[in-house]
Each structure stands twice: as C-alpha cells, then as structure tokens.
Design a protein around this motif. Structure first.
Motif, PDB file in Angstrom:
ATOM      1  N   GLY A  26       0.831  -1.196   0.000  1.00  0.00           N
ATOM      2  CA  GLY A  26       0.000   0.000   0.000  1.00  0.00           C
ATOM      3  C   GLY A  26       0.860   1.238   0.000  1.00  0.00           C
ATOM      4  N   HIS A  27       0.422   2.247  -0.764  1.00  0.00           N
ATOM      5  CA  HIS A  27       1.196   3.474  -0.872  1.00  0.00           C
ATOM      6  C   HIS A  27       0.280   4.654  -1.208  1.00  0.00           C
ATOM      7  N   TYR A  28       0.834   5.835  -1.106  1.00  0.00           N
ATOM      8  CA  TYR A  28       0.091   7.051  -1.419  1.00  0.00           C
ATOM      9  C   TYR A  28      -0.203   7.059  -2.921  1.00  0.00           C
ATOM     10  N   PRO A  29      -1.400   7.450  -3.321  1.00  0.00           N
ATOM     11  CA  PRO A  29      -1.751   7.454  -4.752  1.00  0.00           C
ATOM     12  C   PRO A  29      -0.772   8.278  -5.591  1.00  0.00           C
ATOM     13  N   GLY A  30      -0.258   7.661  -6.636  1.00  0.00           N
ATOM     14  CA  GLY A  30       0.645   8.341  -7.553  1.00  0.00           C
ATOM     15  C   GLY A  30       2.096   8.379  -7.113  1.00  0.00           C
ATOM     16  N   ALA A  31       2.394   7.818  -5.947  1.00  0.00           N
ATOM     17  CA  ALA A  31       3.772   7.838  -5.454  1.00  0.00           C
ATOM     18  C   ALA A  31       4.675   6.933  -6.284  1.00  0.00           C
ATOM     19  N   GLN A  32       5.935   7.351  -6.380  1.00  0.00           N
ATOM     20  CA  GLN A  32       6.962   6.533  -7.002  1.00  0.00           C
ATOM     21  C   GLN A  32       7.755   5.862  -5.893  1.00  0.00           C
ATOM     22  N   ASN A  33       8.197   4.651  -6.111  1.00  0.00           N
ATOM     23  CA  ASN A  33       8.973   3.932  -5.106  1.00  0.00           C
ATOM     24  C   ASN A  33      10.465   4.030  -5.412  1.00  0.00           C
ATOM     25  N   MET A  34      11.201   4.610  -4.467  1.00  0.00           N
ATOM     26  CA  MET A  34      12.659   4.701  -4.538  1.00  0.00           C
ATOM     27  C   MET A  34      13.187   4.345  -3.154  1.00  0.00           C
ATOM     28  N   PRO A  35      13.431   3.064  -2.880  1.00  0.00           N
ATOM     29  CA  PRO A  35      13.899   2.670  -1.555  1.00  0.00           C
ATOM     30  C   PRO A  35      15.118   3.481  -1.111  1.00  0.00           C
ATOM     31  N   LEU A  36      15.162   3.788   0.172  1.00  0.00           N
ATOM     32  CA  LEU A  36      16.202   4.652   0.723  1.00  0.00           C
ATOM     33  C   LEU A  36      17.606   4.238   0.301  1.00  0.00           C
ATOM     34  N   HIS A  37      17.907   2.953   0.346  1.00  0.00           N
ATOM     35  CA  HIS A  37      19.269   2.511   0.018  1.00  0.00           C
ATOM     36  C   HIS A  37      19.634   2.754  -1.446  1.00  0.00           C
ATOM     37  N   ARG A  38      18.638   3.035  -2.292  1.00  0.00           N
ATOM     38  CA  ARG A  38      18.875   3.301  -3.724  1.00  0.00           C
ATOM     39  C   ARG A  38      19.030   4.792  -4.042  1.00  0.00           C
ATOM     40  N   ILE A  39      18.716   5.659  -3.093  1.00  0.00           N
ATOM     41  CA  ILE A  39      18.749   7.103  -3.347  1.00  0.00           C
ATOM     42  C   ILE A  39      20.085   7.577  -3.926  1.00  0.00           C
ATOM     43  N   PRO A  40      21.239   7.173  -3.386  1.00  0.00           N
ATOM     44  CA  PRO A  40      22.505   7.644  -3.967  1.00  0.00           C
ATOM     45  C   PRO A  40      22.678   7.284  -5.440  1.00  0.00           C
ATOM     46  N   TYR A  41      22.054   6.200  -5.872  1.00  0.00           N
ATOM     47  CA  TYR A  41      22.169   5.750  -7.260  1.00  0.00           C
ATOM     48  C   TYR A  41      21.102   6.349  -8.173  1.00  0.00           C
ATOM     49  N   TYR A  69      20.175  13.770   3.099  1.00  0.00           N
ATOM     50  CA  TYR A  69      21.220  13.356   2.158  1.00  0.00           C
ATOM     51  C   TYR A  69      21.171  14.212   0.893  1.00  0.00           C
ATOM     52  N   LEU A  70      19.977  14.378   0.353  1.00  0.00           N
ATOM     53  CA  LEU A  70      19.831  15.154  -0.880  1.00  0.00           C
ATOM     54  C   LEU A  70      20.141  16.633  -0.658  1.00  0.00           C
ATOM     55  N   HIS A  71      19.754  17.182   0.488  1.00  0.00           N
ATOM     56  CA  HIS A  71      20.119  18.569   0.805  1.00  0.00           C
ATOM     57  C   HIS A  71      21.638  18.722   0.836  1.00  0.00           C
ATOM     58  N   GLN A  72      22.333  17.752   1.410  1.00  0.00           N
ATOM     59  CA  GLN A  72      23.796  17.791   1.468  1.00  0.00           C
ATOM     60  C   GLN A  72      24.418  17.787   0.079  1.00  0.00           C
ATOM     61  N   HIS A  73      23.682  17.278  -0.889  1.00  0.00           N
ATOM     62  CA  HIS A  73      24.178  17.222  -2.261  1.00  0.00           C
ATOM     63  C   HIS A  73      23.566  18.314  -3.149  1.00  0.00           C
ATOM     64  N   PHE A  75      20.368  19.544  -3.416  1.00  0.00           N
ATOM     65  CA  PHE A  75      18.989  19.511  -3.887  1.00  0.00           C
ATOM     66  C   PHE A  75      18.142  20.517  -3.114  1.00  0.00           C
ATOM     67  N   GLU A  76      17.208  21.137  -3.816  1.00  0.00           N
ATOM     68  CA  GLU A  76      16.266  22.084  -3.215  1.00  0.00           C
ATOM     69  C   GLU A  76      14.847  21.664  -3.573  1.00  0.00           C
ATOM     70  N   SER A  77      13.888  22.279  -2.926  1.00  0.00           N
ATOM     71  CA  SER A  77      12.468  21.985  -3.160  1.00  0.00           C
ATOM     72  C   SER A  77      12.151  20.523  -2.889  1.00  0.00           C
ATOM     73  N   ILE A  78      12.776  19.972  -1.830  1.00  0.00           N
ATOM     74  CA  ILE A  78      12.494  18.606  -1.397  1.00  0.00           C
ATOM     75  C   ILE A  78      12.040  18.669   0.056  1.00  0.00           C
ATOM     76  N   TYR A  79      11.080  17.825   0.404  1.00  0.00           N
ATOM     77  CA  TYR A  79      10.438  17.906   1.713  1.00  0.00           C
ATOM     78  C   TYR A  79      10.197  16.519   2.291  1.00  0.00           C
ATOM     79  N   ASN A  80      10.227  16.453   3.613  1.00  0.00           N
ATOM     80  CA  ASN A  80       9.899  15.228   4.325  1.00  0.00           C
ATOM     81  C   ASN A  80       8.407  15.249   4.645  1.00  0.00           C
TER      82      ASN A  80
END
Length: 94
Positions: A26-41, A69-73, A75-80
């Motif tokens: 189950g997931h939020y409608p329209g969400a894309q799945n990018m598991p945390l361990h894959r984010i750097p790739y 992690y993304l802020h450190q690299h 990235f902007e306009s990203i939110y938790n």
C-alpha cells in the motif's frame, strides 16, 4: 509553505522511500517507489523530477534521511512528508 500547500502544488512529485515489499502493500496514490538505500544511485533521476518533491516512508525517519542526504548534495524543493499515515491525512488532489 506547509505540507498541505506543497501537496496542492500542480507539479508535486511524491516519492516513497520504503522497500519494494512495503510499497506493494500500500502506498500514497501516484507515489513513485525509490527505496532509501537506492537514493545515492537515483540522484540523476531525482534531479529531473518535477518539483517540489515530497518524500515519505512508514514513520518519517527514512524519508528524513533521504531529504537530509539530498540537501547535502545541493537539492532544493524537497520535503519530508513524514509517515504514510500522515500523508493520507493530507487532502489529496482532485
């Protein structure tokens, strides 16, 4: 801007950083799945996504790690967005 306003943005992208198995349960409608361990790739893919981008997981911990992690690299306009339950409390776009 609060999370409700961000989610109402017409270009918002929603990313679930949970495992594939969790996402399939189950997931939020329209969400894309990018598991945390894959984010750097997947940073190049994320760079080309429509902004803003809201990340979520089960509790908000993994999505917080992804955003940090993304802020450190640069990235902007990203939110938790926090946890999946919190995401479902947000009014979904029509």
């Amino acid at each position: 801007m609060n999370l409700q306003q961000i989610m109402e943005h017409p270009q918002v992208t929603v990313v679930d950083v949970r495992t594939v198995e969790e996402f399939e349960m189950g997931h939020y409608p329209g969400a894309q799945n990018m598991p945390l361990h894959r984010i750097p790739y997947l940073m190049d893919d994320i760079k080309h996504m429509s902004k803003p981008i809201v990340f979520y997981c089960r509790s908000g911990n993994r999505s917080g790690q992804a955003v940090a992690y993304l802020h450190q690299h640069g990235f902007e306009s990203i939110y938790n967005g926090g946890g999946l339950e919190e995401m479902f409390l947000i009014k979904q776009p029509q």
